[in-house]
Design a protein around this motif. Structure first.
Motif, PDB file in Angstrom:
ATOM      1  N   ASP A   4      -8.609   0.571   4.683  1.00 31.79           N
ATOM      2  CA  ASP A   4      -8.961  -0.844   4.671  1.00 31.79           C
ATOM      3  C   ASP A   4      -7.698  -1.661   4.936  1.00 31.79           C
ATOM      4  OD1 ASP A   4      -9.968  -3.330   4.313  1.00 31.79           O
ATOM      5  OD2 ASP A   4     -10.404  -3.119   2.178  1.00 31.79           O
ATOM      6  N   ASP A   5      -7.656  -2.277   6.109  1.00 32.80           N
ATOM      7  CA  ASP A   5      -6.463  -3.040   6.488  1.00 32.80           C
ATOM      8  C   ASP A   5      -6.607  -4.539   6.214  1.00 32.80           C
ATOM      9  OD1 ASP A   5      -5.075  -0.812   7.432  1.00 32.80           O
ATOM     10  OD2 ASP A   5      -6.152  -0.876   9.333  1.00 32.80           O
ATOM     11  N   THR A   6      -7.638  -4.902   5.488  1.00 38.40           N
ATOM     12  CA  THR A   6      -7.870  -6.323   5.241  1.00 38.40           C
ATOM     13  C   THR A   6      -6.673  -6.968   4.549  1.00 38.40           C
ATOM     14  OG1 THR A   6     -10.173  -5.755   4.912  1.00 38.40           O
ATOM     15  CG2 THR A   6      -9.520  -7.980   4.287  1.00 38.40           C
ATOM     16  N   ARG A   7      -6.273  -8.125   5.075  1.00 38.59           N
ATOM     17  CA  ARG A   7      -5.173  -8.878   4.477  1.00 38.59           C
ATOM     18  C   ARG A   7      -5.725 -10.134   3.828  1.00 38.59           C
ATOM     19  NH1 ARG A   7      -1.853 -11.160   8.507  1.00 38.59           N
ATOM     20  NH2 ARG A   7      -3.902 -11.652   9.360  1.00 38.59           N
ATOM     21  N   LEU A   8      -4.944 -10.743   2.987  1.00 38.53           N
ATOM     22  CA  LEU A   8      -5.382 -11.993   2.352  1.00 38.53           C
ATOM     23  C   LEU A   8      -5.711 -13.048   3.406  1.00 38.53           C
ATOM     24  CD1 LEU A   8      -2.707 -12.235  -0.462  1.00 38.53           C
ATOM     25  CD2 LEU A   8      -5.159 -12.133  -0.857  1.00 38.53           C
ATOM     26  N   GLN A 113      -0.819  -5.374  -9.516  1.00 37.24           N
ATOM     27  CA  GLN A 113      -2.078  -4.659  -9.247  1.00 37.24           C
ATOM     28  C   GLN A 113      -2.435  -3.652 -10.344  1.00 37.24           C
ATOM     29  OE1 GLN A 113      -3.801  -5.954  -6.907  1.00 37.24           O
ATOM     30  NE2 GLN A 113      -2.194  -7.100  -5.885  1.00 37.24           N
ATOM     31  N   GLU A 129     -10.321  -3.992  -0.289  1.00 34.17           N
ATOM     32  CA  GLU A 129      -9.389  -5.048  -0.715  1.00 34.17           C
ATOM     33  C   GLU A 129     -10.089  -6.311  -1.211  1.00 34.17           C
ATOM     34  OE1 GLU A 129      -6.343  -4.574  -1.122  1.00 34.17           O
ATOM     35  OE2 GLU A 129      -5.768  -2.908   0.156  1.00 34.17           O
ATOM     36  N   ARG A 132     -10.740  -6.352  -4.899  1.00 30.70           N
ATOM     37  CA  ARG A 132      -9.644  -6.307  -5.878  1.00 30.70           C
ATOM     38  C   ARG A 132      -9.749  -7.530  -6.775  1.00 30.70           C
ATOM     39  NH1 ARG A 132      -4.878  -3.165  -5.411  1.00 30.70           N
ATOM     40  NH2 ARG A 132      -4.633  -2.312  -3.330  1.00 30.70           N
ATOM     41  N   TYR A 135      -7.778 -10.436  -5.403  1.00 29.50           N
ATOM     42  CA  TYR A 135      -7.968 -10.942  -4.038  1.00 29.50           C
ATOM     43  C   TYR A 135      -8.309 -12.438  -4.018  1.00 29.50           C
ATOM     44  CZ  TYR A 135      -9.631 -11.233   0.788  1.00 29.50           C
ATOM     45  OH  TYR A 135      -9.809 -11.585   2.101  1.00 29.50           O
TER      46      TYR A 135
ATOM     47  N   LYS B  91      -0.583   1.779 -15.149  1.00 32.95           N
ATOM     48  CA  LYS B  91       0.086   1.885 -13.852  1.00 32.95           C
ATOM     49  C   LYS B  91       1.447   2.553 -14.061  1.00 32.95           C
ATOM     50  CE  LYS B  91       0.718  -0.684  -9.571  1.00 32.95           C
ATOM     51  NZ  LYS B  91      -0.276  -0.261  -8.607  1.00 32.95           N
ATOM     52  N   LEU B  94       4.464   2.352 -11.628  1.00 36.71           N
ATOM     53  CA  LEU B  94       5.237   1.103 -11.690  1.00 36.71           C
ATOM     54  C   LEU B  94       6.075   1.077 -12.961  1.00 36.71           C
ATOM     55  CD1 LEU B  94       5.939  -1.770 -10.689  1.00 36.71           C
ATOM     56  CD2 LEU B  94       3.907  -2.581 -11.895  1.00 36.71           C
ATOM     57  N   ASP B 168       4.040   0.776  -2.662  1.00 37.06           N
ATOM     58  CA  ASP B 168       2.660   0.671  -3.151  1.00 37.06           C
ATOM     59  C   ASP B 168       1.878  -0.282  -2.232  1.00 37.06           C
ATOM     60  OD1 ASP B 168       1.063   0.794  -6.164  1.00 37.06           O
ATOM     61  OD2 ASP B 168       0.469  -0.764  -4.746  1.00 37.06           O
ATOM     62  N   GLY B 170      -1.026  -1.781  -2.313  1.00 39.28           N
ATOM     63  CA  GLY B 170      -1.587  -2.996  -2.903  1.00 39.28           C
ATOM     64  C   GLY B 170      -0.516  -4.020  -3.201  1.00 39.28           C
ATOM     65  N   MET B 171       0.580  -3.569  -3.756  1.00 34.98           N
ATOM     66  CA  MET B 171       1.650  -4.506  -4.100  1.00 34.98           C
ATOM     67  C   MET B 171       2.303  -5.083  -2.850  1.00 34.98           C
ATOM     68  SD  MET B 171       3.429  -2.696  -7.405  1.00 34.98           S
ATOM     69  CE  MET B 171       4.502  -4.056  -7.803  1.00 34.98           C
ATOM     70  N   LYS B 173       1.024  -5.487   0.192  1.00 34.78           N
ATOM     71  CA  LYS B 173       0.148  -6.419   0.910  1.00 34.78           C
ATOM     72  C   LYS B 173       0.044  -7.768   0.210  1.00 34.78           C
ATOM     73  CE  LYS B 173      -3.673  -4.735   2.966  1.00 34.78           C
ATOM     74  NZ  LYS B 173      -4.888  -3.909   3.145  1.00 34.78           N
ATOM     75  N   TRP B 174       0.168  -7.750  -1.090  1.00 35.44           N
ATOM     76  CA  TRP B 174      -0.028  -8.970  -1.870  1.00 35.44           C
ATOM     77  C   TRP B 174       1.293  -9.672  -2.211  1.00 35.44           C
ATOM     78  CZ3 TRP B 174      -4.263  -7.454  -0.237  1.00 35.44           C
ATOM     79  CH2 TRP B 174      -5.508  -7.821  -0.707  1.00 35.44           C
TER      80      TRP B 174
END
Lengths: 537, 319
Positions: A4-8, A113, A129, A132, A135, B91, B94, B168, B170-171, B173-174
């Motif tokens: 899943d390459d979805t970005r914000l 996360q 994503e 989450r 998100y 986690k 981390l 990571d 998730g980390m 990307k955010w």
């Protein structure tokens, strides 16, 4: 599992693109007797004509079943209204209700996360994503940063001010606010105390209070109908009177004794308020309450006044003022009946709404004590007010913990103590108690039946609970053995009913779902015939 | 002796830090009462917190005294503050890096406190921390221990946290560039400190001499600081000034998220101070624009004098 390459930032993409498509291979596997895709209904695509009026461009599912503005001028208005609403959400006068918790959660999330793996929707989806917990929260945080702060205007993307606020963003965000059950399991895990469930609740409030956008089952057919007609089910006072008579007949047929169910008895000790869904879908539940309260010799009453016979409060999921309108009506009815306390029946969100959330709305004569039926029932049991024989319940039983009653209210042991005493084959599911998983119907999902939303609920939000139930009964999963899934909550029952039908649980495994009081009555020594009926309905 | 610019900047940085932290505290504590939003387990529930229970398990709970335990809260708080319990449980990859990072910071704070004590001892008791006096020895070795460990753990933990944030999915990307900047900023302070410690200030005597000059307000000699030490002091000052304005001030916010939200289960009993506060907030004027609101009315009026579809009731007694 597909990547899943979805970005914000994808939330702002043109609406000709669906951000996420759920595929079977992504879904969390179910335990035996499920082996693969052939054992459950397939995933479906949204119908093309839905795209005109509804937002299918998030994950293909539609939670908000009211036509959405999807053209030129209206889009600009939508964005402006959203921004206005956001400012109000962050203001003291418009949002004293949750300003402090909201601002704290906006300010301190470190994007570690740690919360993600707590979410049953995120896990069931194969970690998509958009599900989450962080998100939707982070999208709003970045919109605030970009459009409402100086640092965002000066430093831009460097500080995360990188979400383009357009109609696509607003529309997808509205849908995504209805992909979280508000179970707040994620919040339990946050080392800092950030609450993404609360942020989701607040996004819903912004859409409702400023833009008038909310799923019809929650608003138009929910709180509005509740206050206007007496119940979110549409049940009128006349209909209620008929049902009470039917229940009295039914009780007489089942136990050979007629019980007069007290209605509008002024000066009674207890006003018992059920979720009206019980009267229509599971009348054996209010019947069981009547039998137990009669046996215990309680002074109690139901109310036949509009709103008073329906304990639900859908405002708790999307709009604080609607919540207050319903809660104050409940309190007013209790005051007029001059009862000493309100006892809430087996309905999780009704528990939380009137006991916890509305606690800081009530004052003076409207501040009437509220108590859980679970606490009362355990107290009556331990005082020996019921004559029960556990051998009558000698079949496998497991218990669901409604989030609103347990994690969000701290009523954990009373229901367990009863089950340990009356169900010899009681076993816990894992995890349980305050760390339970949501039934999948939380935050209004149980009653949102429009278009393809039930597929989202069954495949994603309820999947974890189905998995847990199957695992709890793994030693006796064969359909040759009857099993009882105890759900002391109407909405949880609603979600479970649909999920069990979806997955064919009754035929495959012979598991029925029902409340706690039914099981108690089933154990009553004086009853000649079992109260629990081993058939699907 | 005159106070140097560097010393002056240290006073200013510390003052800004204190004032900004207090302002932040004031901001959070002066917000209006909110609706209850507790989350169980609530650790002050006596005899019940172990399994997440509350006083609602007690029949007629409003007629009985609430039994709470401060020890329960302290236990949970300390587990989170000292061990970052939730990251450990949920986690671990981390936690392995963020724990030494945070522990390194705690040790450096302890080191600064010990330098402060050492500075006071030297400036006002006339006792050298490098003397054989037992008090001096205690402060000397504790300073050496906390400083050395703090630098090692903090530096390694900071590098590890940077790596995990990047590795990571998730980390990464955010995360915003600011997340990395903050970590890099701290890393630079740590690495300069480490370099100074290993090259010119093995036993932190220069650091203590600088602290002594600060606590004596210039009445003792300012030690000679080389370029690295000067840069380290300046960057540390900037970090102190910067932290209260960032997410890194979560040490303030955390008190409120837990004590004033997650654990705030105080019931609104008749005649209580909570009830007084409720009456006040119900007077706020609301201007939401959706059709089921009448803008400009008070919250109480919205709740009682407006039909659910937004029409104002003809006659209404505000509740």
């Amino acid at each position: 599992m597909s990547k899943d390459d979805t970005r914000l930032q994808d939330i702002s993409k043109p609406l000709n693109e669906q951000l996420v498509k759920i595929r079977f291979e992504d879904l969390m596997p179910l335990p035996a007797p499920f082996k693969g895709p052939e054992d459950e209904p397939p995933l479906t695509d949204p119908k093309p004509d839905w795209k005109k009026d509804y937002v299918t461009e998030l994950d293909g599912y539609i939670g908000i079943d009211m036509p959405m503005p999807k053209n030129g001028v209206e889009e600009k208005e939508l964005v402006q209204k959203f921004l206005n609403g956001l400012k109000k959400l962050l203001s003291e006068n418009n949002n004293w209700e949750f300003l402090q918790p909201l601002m704290l959660s906006f300010e301190y999330c470190a994007q570690c996360q740690t919360c993600s793996d707590a979410c049953p929707v995120y896990l069931s989806s194969g970690k998509k994503e958009i599900y989450r917990p962080t998100y939707r929260a982070e999208i709003v945080r970045r919109i605030i940063k970009k459009y409402l702060t100086k640092s965002g205007k000066i430093f831009g993307k460097f500080v995360g001010a990188d979400i383009e606020l357009n109609a696509n963003t607003v529309l997808r965000l509205a849908e995504d606010a209805y992909r979280c059950t508000l179970c707040r399991r994620c919040a339990q895990r946050c080392p800092i105390g950030v609450d993404n469930g609360l942020i989701t609740h607040e996004i819903r409030k912004l859409f409702s209070a400023e833009l008038g956008i909310a799923p019809k089952p929650l608003h138009e057919l929910g709180t509005v109908q509740h206050l206007e007609k007496g119940s979110s089910t549409g049940l009128t006072p006349e209909g209620f009177a008929d049902i009470i008579e039917f229940i009295e007949d039914d009780i007489e047929e089942k136990i050979g004794k007629r019980i007069k169910i007290p209605v509008d008895e002024k000066g009674a000790d207890i006003l018992l308020i059920h979720n009206a869904g019980e009267y229509l879908s599971w009348p054996e539940n209010p019947a069981a309450f009547a039998i137990l309260f009669e046996e215990a010799g309680l002074s109690w009453t139901l109310s036949s006044e509009m709103v008073g016979y329906d304990g639900v409060n859908y405002g708790v999921w999307y709009d604080d003022v609607q919540l207050a309108r319903v809660a104050l009506k409940h309190a007013e009815i209790a005051r007029k009946l001059d009862v000493n306390k309100i006892v809430i029946g087996e309905c999780g969100h009704a528990h939380k709404a009137i006991t916890i959330i509305a606690d800081r709305v009530f004052h003076d004569e409207y501040n009437i004590p509220r108590e859980s039926c679970l606490t009362l029932l355990w107290d009556l049991y331990r005082k020996g007010r019921f004559n029960l024989d556990p051998d009558k319940n000698d079949f496998p039983v497991t218990l669901h913990d409604p989030c609103n009653v347990v994690r969000l209210m701290g009523i954990v042991e009373p229901q367990r103590k009863i089950l340990r005493a009356i169900a010899p084959q009681f076993r816990e599911m894992s995890p349980n108690g305050v760390y339970n998983y949501c039934c999948g119907g939380g935050s209004g999902f149980a009653i949102m039946q429009s278009m393809n939303f039930p597929e989202f609920r069954n495949k994603l939000s309820a999947r974890m609970k189905v998995k847990q139930v199957l695992e709890a009964f793994s030693d006796c999963i064969s359909p040759d053995i009857n099993k009882y899934f105890c759900l002391p909550c109407s909405n949880c029952k609603g979600a479970t009913r649909d999920a069990f039908v979806h997955y064919g649980i009754w035929d495959k495994c012979r598991i029925i779902y029902s409340g706690l009081v039914e099981l108690m009555v089933n154990a009553m020594v004086d009853l000649e015939e079992p109260f629990v009926e081993w058939e699907w309905h | 002796m005159a106070i140097s610019l560097l010393q002056l900047s240290s006073y200013v940085a510390f003052a800004i830090f204190i004032v900004a932290v207090l302002a932040k505290w004031r901001k959070w504590s002066s917000m209006p009462i909110h609706l209850r939003w507790e989350l169980y387990p609530v650790p002050h529930e006596k005899g019940r917190s172990e399994y997440g229970g509350s006083y609602y398990e007690e029949p007629d709970w409003w007629t009985k005294p609430r039994e709470t335990t401060l020890a329960g809260e302290l236990k949970d708080m300390l587990a989170e503050m000292l061990f970052i319990k939730r990251a450990f449980e949920y986690k671990r990859d981390l936690w392995i890096v963020t724990y030494p990072f945070h522990l390194g910071i705690y040790l450096i704070l302890a080191w600064l406190a010990l330098l402060f004590v050492g500075g006071l001892t030297e400036a006002y008791a006339g006792l050298s921390i490098q003397s054989t006096h037992p008090w001096s020895q205690l402060i000397y070795y504790l300073t050496l221990l906390t400083g050395s460990l703090g630098i090692i753990l903090g530096t390694l933990g900071c590098i590890g946290t940077l790596i995990v944030r990047f590795v990571d999915t998730g980390m990464r990307k955010w995360s915003t560039p600011l997340h990395y900047f903050n970590l890099l900023f701290i890393f630079v302070v740590f690495i300069l400190g480490a370099y100074a410690w290993l090259t010119v200030d093995n036993n932190f005597s220069t650091a203590r001499a600088y602290m002594t000059s600060l606590v004596s307000f210039g009445s003792t000699d300012l030690p000679q600081l080389n370029g690295v030490l000067t840069a380290h002091v300046i960057l540390l000052e900037l970090l102190f000034v910067y932290i209260p304005f960032t997410k890194m001030s979560h040490f303030v916010g955390k008190y409120f998220t837990f004590h004033k939200v997650y654990w705030d289960d105080e019931p609104n009993l008749r005649g209580s101070h909570i009830e007084d506060k409720v009456r006040e907030v119900l007077k706020y004027r609301v201007d939401w624009a959706a059709p089921h609101y009448v803008p400009g009315m008070t919250w109480a009026e919205e709740a009682t004098c407006v039909e659910p579809w937004g029409e104002k009731k003809e006659a209404c007694e505000v509740k």
